[in-house]
Design a protein around this motif. Structure first.
Motif, PDB file in Angstrom:
ATOM      1  N   GLY A   1     -18.391  -1.464   0.883  1.00  0.00           N
ATOM      2  CA  GLY A   1     -19.645  -0.884   0.471  1.00  0.00           C
ATOM      3  C   GLY A   1     -20.856  -0.794   1.479  1.00  0.00           C
ATOM      4  O   GLY A   1     -20.592  -0.854   2.886  1.00  0.00           O
TER       5      GLY A   1
ATOM      6  N   THR B   1     -18.681  -0.531  -3.473  1.00  0.00           N
ATOM      7  CA  THR B   1     -17.944   0.451  -4.044  1.00  0.00           C
ATOM      8  C   THR B   1     -16.666  -0.049  -4.408  1.00  0.00           C
ATOM      9  O   THR B   1     -16.262  -1.057  -3.806  1.00  0.00           O
ATOM     10  CB  THR B   1     -17.980   1.707  -3.122  1.00  0.00           C
TER      11      THR B   1
ATOM     12  N   ASN C   1     -18.000   5.635  -8.259  1.00  0.00           N
ATOM     13  CA  ASN C   1     -17.402   4.826  -7.543  1.00  0.00           C
ATOM     14  C   ASN C   1     -17.928   3.428  -6.837  1.00  0.00           C
ATOM     15  O   ASN C   1     -17.783   2.898  -6.166  1.00  0.00           O
ATOM     16  CB  ASN C   1     -16.855   5.342  -5.815  1.00  0.00           C
ATOM     17  N   VAL C   2     -19.417   3.215  -7.588  1.00  0.00           N
ATOM     18  CA  VAL C   2     -20.073   2.173  -7.288  1.00  0.00           C
ATOM     19  C   VAL C   2     -19.883   1.160  -8.372  1.00  0.00           C
ATOM     20  O   VAL C   2     -19.884   1.260  -9.600  1.00  0.00           O
ATOM     21  CB  VAL C   2     -21.618   2.535  -7.462  1.00  0.00           C
TER      22      VAL C   2
END
Length: 448
Positions: A280, A252, A299-300
């Motif tokens: 992440g 992320t 947000n990835v």
């Protein structure tokens, strides 16, 4: 004559129950049980013997004995429920997340014995309503034991079936670590250390092994391969069922994914952790549908599959992956090709493939196996260049492919270990939540 009056005629009731009993005996295949017909005749017609000896017959005006009434109800329940459990259905609870997100941890199932045919109990002396343990002790006696016998079912195990079966390595259990794989611990820690620290050892008969539930991915006679996590059967790419999930690294922009979104997707948050250094999630279990949704989150930054190649990363090594030898460079994601043994089929034996079939020959089919100093394979003290299998075998995998101890870790499942097919989820509870929010209402009476 009304239908009620017709049924309550003693000759009608005799005919009904006698016919039902004969059908059951024919299914059972043991015609000695036909000697029970005189008991049915006496119970309905002559009534010379009080077969229900525990049941109190009250005279008119006599005060009822509550204790005897309860005893009658309990004995009746034990007999009926035991009969149903042996021949028709048995309750089972999903203990782990190895089948997420197809079958959930906390699912309570009814397992159909009729689908593949019920097994006749090999160890019948068991405390009612228990499988193998009661109050910390074995709940059965091996004084009476019989050979394996399965009654005719509706069909055989098929590729893609959910199957409940006896854990193949469950013949030996450690008293202080009953849920662990004894053989895996011996390979990792050494036999002496394992038994001293986790023993004593408990030996269980075949029908008293702990029950597992997995998906059958290959049946007897198939050749299975796994390439980068994808299963192939006889060189055919196997269907990826909707519930099958694998582990992915999700990178992320430094922010966590909204936990509500994860929960709505059905992701087990107990299996997740956020690594700030990544940043992440190093291991996020995702189905194909979940994967596409996670990739769409703003947000990835990146999503990549966690695949084990040879030499594998922890926890995989030749000591943990079947057949537990350095000669086979297999991992959980790159495995095989492996031929699944079939009853009546013969395989040529050599020192290379012997580890694949050693446990079948020795344990599941009861032969004495040796390798002499000259490198010759001896079965029952005779030189053997081949072996003919006595029953069918299956290869099982959990749908949560990266969090499942399955055939990749302990090999084949013998046909005589098959218990039944899950048919219905009648209750589902989420252990991470408190009552009543722990009840998964949408899974009530869900067909499997």
């Amino acid at each position: 004559m009304s239908l009620r009056e017709f049924y309550h005629n003693r000759w009608t009731r005799l005919a009904f129950w006698a016919l039902l009993y004969i059908v059951w005996v024919s299914w059972l295949g043991n015609y000695w049980f036909l000697l029970g017909l005189p008991i049915i005749f006496d119970h309905h017609i002559t009534r010379k013997v009080k077969w229900l000896f525990w049941k109190k017959d009250y005279k008119e005006g006599e005060k009822r004995n509550a204790l005897l009434d309860w005893l009658d109800a309990i004995i009746f329940a034990v007999v009926v429920v035991t009969f149903i459990n042996v021949f028709f259905f048995q309750a089972y609870k999903i203990p782990s997340s190895s089948m997420e997100s197809s079958l959930y941890t906390g699912d309570h199932l009814f397992v159909s014995k009729l689908t593949y045919g019920p097994r006749i109990p090999q160890t019948p002396l068991t405390i009612p309503f228990t499988h193998n343990v009661f109050m910390g002790h074995e709940s059965y006696s091996t004084v009476i034991r019989s050979d394996y016998k399965r009654l005719k079912g509706l069909r055989n195990v098929e590729e893609g079936d959910y199957v409940v079966f006896g854990f193949p390595h469950g013949d030996t259990v450690l008293a202080k670590a009953p849920a662990d794989d004894y053989y895996a611990l011996c390979r990792a820690l050494g036999k002496e250390y394992t038994e001293v620290n986790y023993g004593p050892v408990i030996v269980r008969p075949s029908d008293k092994k702990d029950h597992y539930v997995k998906r059958c991915v290959a049946v007897a006679g198939d050749t299975l391969s796994i390439k980068d996590g994808q299963v192939y059967i006889n060189s055919r790419k196997q269907e990826v069922w909707p519930g099958v999930q694998s582990s992915y690294t999700v990178v992320t922009d430094g922010n966590l994914i909204n936990p509500i979104l994860l929960e709505e997707m059905g992701i087990n948050r107990q299996e997740l952790y956020f690594d700030n250094n990544l940043p992440g999630y190093p291991q996020m279990p995702l189905t194909a549908a979940m994967l596409e949704k996670v990739r769409s989150f703003k947000n990835v930054v990146d999503v990549r599959a966690n695949l084990d190649v040879y030499p594998p990363d922890y926890p995989d090594s030749f000591k943990s992956i079947f057949p537990f030898t350095e000669d086979y460079h297999w991992t959980r994601d790159n495995f095989g090709p492996l031929w699944i043994p079939k009853k009546g089929e013969t395989v040529q034996l050599d020192l290379k493939n012997l580890p694949l079939y050693r446990r079948i020959i020795c344990v599941y089919e009861g032969n004495k196996l040796e390798v002499n100093p000259e490198g010759q394979i001896l079965i029952n003290s005779e030189v053997a260049g081949s072996y003919t299998f006595q029953q069918d075998y299956y290869f099982m995998m959990g749908d949560n492919r990266h969090n499942s101890l399955d055939s990749r870790y302990w090999g084949f499942v013998p046909e005589d270990h098959i218990v039944g097919k899950p048919s219905l989820v009648w209750l589902s509870l989420d252990s991470s939540k408190s009552f009543p929010w722990n009840i998964r209402w949408k899974r009530f009476f869900k067909l499997v």
